[in-house]
Scaffold this active site. Structure first.
Site, PDB file in Angstrom:
ATOM      1  N   GLU B  49      54.060  45.171  72.927  1.00 56.83           N
ATOM      2  CA  GLU B  49      55.100  46.049  73.237  1.00 56.83           C
ATOM      3  C   GLU B  49      54.721  47.285  74.107  1.00 56.83           C
ATOM      4  OE1 GLU B  49      54.734  44.928  70.067  1.00 56.83           O
ATOM      5  OE2 GLU B  49      56.247  43.644  69.491  1.00 56.83           O
ATOM      6  N   PHE B 111      61.818  43.729  55.296  1.00 56.04           N
ATOM      7  CA  PHE B 111      60.645  43.180  56.295  1.00 56.04           C
ATOM      8  C   PHE B 111      60.914  43.531  57.548  1.00 56.04           C
ATOM      9  CE2 PHE B 111      58.914  39.662  59.094  1.00 56.04           C
ATOM     10  CZ  PHE B 111      57.810  39.861  58.807  1.00 56.04           C
TER      11      PHE B 111
END
Lengths: 166, 571
Positions: B49, B111
C-alpha cells in the site's frame, strides 16, 4: 504566562474536538482551558479556548486551517464577559463550617452539599474570582476540585475578529 | 434506482474524472473492488500500500491531477500513513479511500481494525469516516475539492464495510460543497500588492525565492514574466525545480543545504527576498536567525499559516501564486508606465562571478571508479534533458537536482519535505501511468531502491515501462557522508554489504530488464541501451564510488554564510 481567550465557532461534526486538541498537541501549543457546547446556530459549536502563548497569531492561523473551523474571535478581557464554574469539596467538620460559609457568602459561592466531614461549594464567577475563592479555602484542605474551563462572550459590539493577514 | 454505496463510490469517482487508481484489495474494501471490476477506471495493483500511495503522488505530481489510492482497513490503511504524510508535507493532491470494519465492530478491536481516522488525522489536510450511507457522493466530491484546491494535500475517506454494502438512492453530486470554514483566499490584497511593488522597485539586490507553490499553481509563465520584467534573479527550491528554466541567465538554481553557492550567497547578500509559494524550510534557511539577514521580505502563499511561521515578512500576501504574480506584474506595469525597471546590472554581475568561481565539481578518472555525478550528467546529456526525473532521498537526489538543467515544471519529482526513502520507484510508476508518452527516468540510490523494490513487479505486470538508474555505492550514502563529517568516520550501520542484491538478476526476476555498468566507459552505452527498450521496465545499475560526497554543503543548523564547497572547507 500570557493567556489569550479565543472563541472558536466550529461545525458540530464528529471528532472536531479531537482535531482541535490534536492540532494543539502536534504544534506544541499549550491549552490552558477548553470548553465546548452548542452555539446559537444549529449545527455549530462554540469552543472557548484559553491559550497560554506569548504569540497568538500562529495559533489562530493553525486553528483556522482546520477545515471545520468557521470563525475565530479573540476576546479582550476588558470587553467581554468571562465565567467559570467550579465545584469544590473542602474538609470541614462542624466547628469550621460557619467560618467557611461566611467566606463563601462574600464570594457568592453556594454550599450544595454538606456532610459530616466536608462541605461542597458551587461557584460561578470570573476565572480570577473563582481562583481567589479557591486560594482562600485551600488551607482548610481541598478534597476535590472540578472546573468547567472558561467560557466567554464578547460584550455588545465589542467583538474583535481576528482575520488572516492578506 | 437503488445502488450500493460501493457502486456509488465508483460512480462518484468516475464523476470526478478519475482514470486510474492505485491500490491493493483486502477484506473490508472488497465491496468497492466488485463494481471496480466493471468500471472504466484503470486499477494498478501495487505490491504494497505504501507503493500505491506514492504512485498516486507521482501521478499527481506529473499530471497536476488528483491521484487516487485505495486500500483496505487495518494494515492496508496504516501502510498508507507514509504516503499521506509525504503528500501533506509536499502539498500533493491525493484522495485515499480505505475500507473499515463494519460500524458495529468499530472500537471492538475487530480483525484488521485500526483507528484510521485518528491515525491519519495529523497526516492529512482533512479526513472522513463515513457513517451515513447517503453522504457518499457528496463526501467524495468534497474530498476531491479539498485535495485539489487551496494549498493541495491528501484527503482520506474511511468507509466501513457495512456502509459500503448499504443500498442508497444514487444522486449525482451537485458540485456544490458545504464547507463554511474553507474558503481559500486566492487574490492578494491590493494594498499589499502595491507595497510589494514599491519594495521591488526600490531594491538593489533582490532575489526571487520560488517554492513548490509555483508548480502547484501552474504559475511558471508568470514567474518568468515577472523575473524578466523586473530583472530579478530566481532561485528554485527542491520542490520548485523546473518552475524556472535553469539555463535562463536569471536562474540561480537550488538554494539551501546542498544548493548552489550563487543561490545561497545571493540570498544572504540580498536586500529583498520575494518568496512565492515557499515556506522557509530549515533545509533552505539553515539557522533562520542568520538567514538573509539584510533582506526585507515579501512572502506570498495560499496558506496563511506559512506566513510569519518562520520569518516575519515586511509584506505578507495571502493568495494563489499565479494570481498574485499576475497582480504583481500588472501593478508593476502600471507603476513603471513605460519606464524601464531597474536593471540590477551590478548585482547580476556579482552573481555571475559567484556562478563562475564556485561551481559544483567532481573529477571523473577515466580508469574509474564511476563517479555518481558523472552518471547523472551522462543521463542528462544522452536524454537531452527530455525526461521526467524522479528521485528518492539522499545523495543521488541532491545530485539529480543540482546537475540536471530543468526547464519545465512537473519534470522533477521527489520527496522534499518528509524525505521518504524509497519514493522513486513507485512515484516513477505513477508518473509514467499519468504521462505514458514521456520518458520517465528514476535516479535512485541503492538504499532507497531496496525499500520499495517490490513495485518493480507492479511496473512489469501492469505494463509501465519506467527506467531506473541505481547509483549503487553499496552504502546509505548521505548517512555515511554525515558519519564521515560529523561522527569521526565511524560508519555505523550504513554499509549495505557487498553487491547484494544482484540488481541485474533481481530486475530479471521481477520481469524487468537489468543492465550494469562497472567502468566509466560503460556508463554511456548502458544509458543508451536503456533508452532502446520501451516495452519493459529497465533497471540500470551503476557501481559508483562510495566515497563521493555532496557539495556544496551547509551543515545542519549552520549559517548560510558558511558554504563548504569541498571537504577541505569543513576542516
Amino acid at each position: 504566562m500570557t493567556l489569550h481567550v479565543l472563541s472558536v465557532l466550529v461545525e458540530d461534526k464528529p471528532g472536531v474536538l479531537a482535531r482541535v486538541s490534536s492540532m494543539f498537541a502536534r504544534r506544541g501549543f499549550n491549552i490552558h482551558s477548553l470548553a465546548v457546547g452548542p452555539s446559537a446556530e444549529p449545527g455549530n459549536s462554540t469552543m472557548t479556548v484559553v491559550v497560554d502563548a506569548a504569540e497568538i497569531e500562529q495559533v489562530v492561523k493553525q486553528l483556522r486551517k482546520l477545515i471545520n473551523t468557521i470563525k475565530i474571535t479573540e476576546l479582550d478581557p476588558a470587553e467581554s464577559v468571562e465565567r467559570e464554574v467550579m465545584l469544590v469539596r473542602v474538609a470541614a467538620d462542624a466547628s469550621l463550617r460557619g467560618e467557611l460559609l461566611d467566606a463563601a457568602s462574600v464570594f457568592k459561592a453556594k454550599a450544595v452539599d454538606v456532610g459530616a466531614t466536608s462541605v461542597t461549594f458551587e461557584m460561578v464567577g470570573t476565572p480570577s474570582k473563582v481562583n481567589d475563592f479557591l486560594e482562600l479555602i485551600r488551607p482548610y484542605g481541598l478534597i476535590d476540585v472540578v472546573k468547567s474551563g472558561w467560557i466567554a462572550l464578547a460584550r455588545d459590539s465589542k467583538t474583535r475578529n481576528l482575520r488572516a493577514i492578506s | 434506482m437503488k445502488i450500493t454505496v460501493a457502486e456509488a463510490l465508483i460512480k462518484a469517482l468516475e464523476f470526478e474524472g478519475v482514470e486510474v487508481m492505485f491500490g491493493h484489495p483486502g477484506g473490508a474494501i472488497l465491496p468497492a473492488y466488485d463494481p471496480l471490476y466493471d468500471s472504466p477506471i484503470r486499477h494498478i495493483l501495487a505490491r504494497h500500500e505504501q507503493g500505491a500511495g506514492h504512485m498516486a503522488e507521482g501521478y499527481a505530481q506529473a499530471t497536476g491531477k488528483v491521484g487516487v489510492v485505495i486500500a483496505t482497513s487495518g494494515p492496508g490503511a496504516t501502510n498508507l500513513v507514509t504516503p499521506l504524510a509525504n503528500a501533506y508535507m509536499d502539498s500533493v493532491p491525493i484522495v485515499a479511500i480505505t475500507g473499515q470494519v463494519p460500524t458495529h465492530a468499530i472500537g471492538n478491536d475487530a480483525f484488521q481494525e485500526a483507528h484510521t481516522w485518528g491515525i491519519s488525522m495529523p497526516a492529512t489536510k482533512h479526513n472522513y469516516l463515513v457513517t451515513d450511507p447517503a453522504d457518499i457522493p457528496d463526501v467524495i466530491h468534497e474530498a476531491f475539492h479539498l485535495a485539489g484546491s487551496g494549498r493541495p494535500g491528501p484527503v482520506l475517506v474511511d468507509l466501513p464495510k457495512n456502509i459500503l454494502n448499504t443500498e442508497i438512492e444514487w444522486h449525482q453530486p451537485t458540485g456544490k460543497v458545504d464547507l463554511p470554514g474553507y474558503k481559500p483566499n486566492t487574490k492578494g490584497h491590493p494594498l499589499q500588492i502595491r507595497a510589494a511593488v514599491d519594495l521591488i522597485l526600490a531594491a538593489e539586490r533582490p532575489v526571487l525565492y520560488a517554492g513548490g507553490g509555483i508548480v502547484a499553481a501552474g504559475a511558471h509563465a508568470e514567474l518568468l514574466a515577472l523575473a524578466e520584467k523586473a530583472n530579478l534573479p530566481v532561485t528554485t527550491t527542491l520542490m520548485a525545480r523546473g518552475a524556472f528554466p535553469d539555463h535562463h541567465p536569471l536562474s540561480l538554481g537550488m538554494p539551501g543545504m546542498h544548493g548552489l553557492y550563487a543561490a545561497i550567497t545571493a540570498i544572504q547578500k540580498s536586500d529583498l527576498l520575494i518568496a512565492i509559494g515557499a515556506r522557509f524550510d530549515d533545509r533552505v534557511t539553515g539557522d533562520p536567525a542568520a538567514f538573509a539577514p539584510h533582506a526585507k521580505v515579501i512572502h506570498a502563499d495560499i496558506d496563511p499559516s506559512e506566513i510569519g511561521k518562520v520569518r516575519t515578512p515586511d509584506v505578507p500576501i495571502v493568495g494563489d501564486a499565479r494570481t498574485v504574480l499576475g497582480q504583481l506584474i500588472g501593478k508593476l506595469d502600471r507603476t513603471l508606465d513605460g519606464a524601464p525597471a531597474p536593471d540590477h546590472a551590478g548585482w547580476l554581475e556579482t552573481i555571475r562571478e559567484w556562478q563562475r568561481d564556485k561551481v559544483v565539481h567532481y573529477q571523473q578518472d577515466p580508469a574509474g571508479p564511476i563517479k555518481p555525478q558523472f552518471v547523472v550528467e551522462e543521463l542528462y546529456r544522452i536524454t537531452g534533458g527530455q525526461a521526467i526525473v524522479v528521485a528518492g532521498v539522499g545523495q543521488h537526489q541532491m545530485w539529480a537536482s543540482q546537475l540536471w538543467k530543468y526547464t519545465k515544471p512537473r519534470t522533477w519529482i521527489n520527496s522534499g519535505g518528509l524525505g521518504t526513502m524509497g519514493y522513486a520507484i513507485p512515484a516513477a510508476i505513477g508518473a509514467k501511468v499519468g504521462m505514458p508518452d514521456e520518458l520517465v527516468y528514476a535516479i535512485d540510490g541503492d538504499g532507497c531502491f531496496q525499500m520499495t523494490m517490490q513495485e518493480l513487479t507492479t511496473a512489469s505486470t501492469e505494463g509501465v515501462p519506467v527506467k531506473i538508474a541505481v547509483l549503487n555505492n553499496n552504502n546509505l550514502g548521505m548517512v555515511r557522508q554525515w558519519q564521515r563529517l560529523f561522527y569521526n568516520e565511524r560508519f555505523s550501520a550504513t554499509e549495505l554489504t557487498n553487491h547484494t542484491p544482484d540488481y541485474v538478476k533481481l530486475a530479471e526476476a521481477m520481469g524487468c530488464v537489468g543492465l550494469r555498468a562497472e567502468h566509466p566507459s560503460e556508463v554511456g552505452p548502458v544509458i543508451e541501451k536503456s533508452l532502446t527498450i520501451n516495452d519493459q521496465p529497465v533497471i540500470s545499475e551503476f557501481r559508483v564510488d562510495p566515497d563521493e560526497m555532496v557539495f556544496p554543503m551547509v551543515p545542519a543548523g549552520g549559517s548560510n554564510d558558511d558554504v563548504a564547497m569541498s571537504l577541505e572547507d569543513l576542516k
